[in-house]
Design a protein around this motif. Structure first.
Motif, PDB file in Angstrom:
ATOM      1  N   ALA A 151       0.808  -1.221   0.000  1.00 27.98           N
ATOM      2  CA  ALA A 151       0.000   0.000   0.000  1.00 27.98           C
ATOM      3  C   ALA A 151       0.842   1.271   0.000  1.00 27.98           C
ATOM      4  N   LYS A 152       2.117   1.157   0.321  1.00 25.12           N
ATOM      5  CA  LYS A 152       3.013   2.326   0.368  1.00 25.12           C
ATOM      6  C   LYS A 152       4.168   2.109  -0.611  1.00 25.12           C
ATOM      7  N   PRO A 153       4.850   3.164  -0.990  1.00 22.43           N
ATOM      8  CA  PRO A 153       5.874   3.049  -2.036  1.00 22.43           C
ATOM      9  C   PRO A 153       6.995   2.056  -1.711  1.00 22.43           C
ATOM     10  N   LEU A 154       7.386   1.299  -2.733  1.00 22.71           N
ATOM     11  CA  LEU A 154       8.468   0.327  -2.637  1.00 22.71           C
ATOM     12  C   LEU A 154       9.367   0.477  -3.860  1.00 22.71           C
ATOM     13  N   MET A 155      10.676   0.511  -3.620  1.00 22.57           N
ATOM     14  CA  MET A 155      11.656   0.552  -4.692  1.00 22.57           C
ATOM     15  C   MET A 155      12.585  -0.646  -4.558  1.00 22.57           C
ATOM     16  N   LEU A 156      12.857  -1.317  -5.688  1.00 25.20           N
ATOM     17  CA  LEU A 156      13.765  -2.454  -5.692  1.00 25.20           C
ATOM     18  C   LEU A 156      14.896  -2.218  -6.691  1.00 25.20           C
TER      19      LEU A 156
END
Length: 231
Positions: A158-163
């Protein structure tokens, strides 16, 4: 200021953690999630760098239930073998609960409004799981392992994720990387960055695995990401 602290866990125990505090009021907090080598000098340096940037940084000792105080060097073969052994004994679901305890601690005890998470290797996988299973405000995973097996949880992010994905990762093959893109490219909260020619561990602070150009680029992207989503 840096110190070893104890964090109350969700099951009523006390977990050791390394905390780095900025000189002024923290802009937010970031939970730093270890590799399979424990809260070693590299992870502590990650925390110190975040504190220099104005964040409260906390690195919980996630292997504490197996053996507290583990610090291993991946460039030393027996220590790498020990790290892989520890990973085999590590309960990842329990680890997520311990990360959640660190998030709660930062909010309740340190009084910050927003808490992010950043993890490396095993910690990158746990950062993905943290994004899916907790109320963390933003998460970043470097060369996360085994994410293709967790894609069923992507709709819970539900919240921003960067990989950050290493193109020649010895632990994440091309098929797995393709599966990550197929499963996550259309997720509005998820951003993937690929680093062609880079191997697992390219952003480590110390040792043979580091690749300066890729590490600098990934860390700049991470800094901008946290500035946008944590303040």
């Amino acid at each position: 200021m840096t110190a070893m602290i104890s964090i109350p866990t969700l099951d009523g125990a006390m977990m050791p953690a390394y905390r780095a505090t900025p000189a002024d009021t923290p802009r937010a907090a970031i939970v730093v999630i270890q590799e399979i080598f424990g809260v070693n000098a590299g992870i502590r340096r990650k925390c110190d760098t975040l504190a220099e940037a104005g964040y409260l940084a906390i690195a919980p000792d996630l292997f504490w239930r197996i053996e507290p105080g583990i610090e291993l060097d991946p460039d030393i073969a027996p220590e790498m073998e020990r790290a892989l052994e520890l990973m085999g004994h590590f309960d990842q679901n329990e680890g997520i609960r311990d990360i959640e305890a660190a998030i709660r601690f930062a909010r309740d005890q340190d009084g910050v409004a927003k808490v992010g998470a950043v993890g490396y290797c095993l910690g990158g996988r746990l950062a993905y799981m943290t994004a899916a299973r907790t109320d963390v405000d933003a998460s970043v995973g470097y060369y996360a392992v085994g994410v293709h097996g967790l894609l069923g949880e992507r709709h819970a992010i539900a919240k921003p994720l960067m990989l950050h994905i290493a193109g020649e990762d010895g632990f994440v093959d091309k098929d797995t990387q393709a599966a990550m893109h197929a499963g996550l490219d259309d997720q509005l909260k998820v951003t993937l960055h690929d680093y062609a020619g880079e191997d697992h561990g390219f952003a480590t602070e110390f040792g043979k695995r580091r690749s300066d150009a890729a590490a600098t680029l990934a860390d700049e992207r991470t800094a901008a990401f946290f500035a946008a989503h944590l303040g």
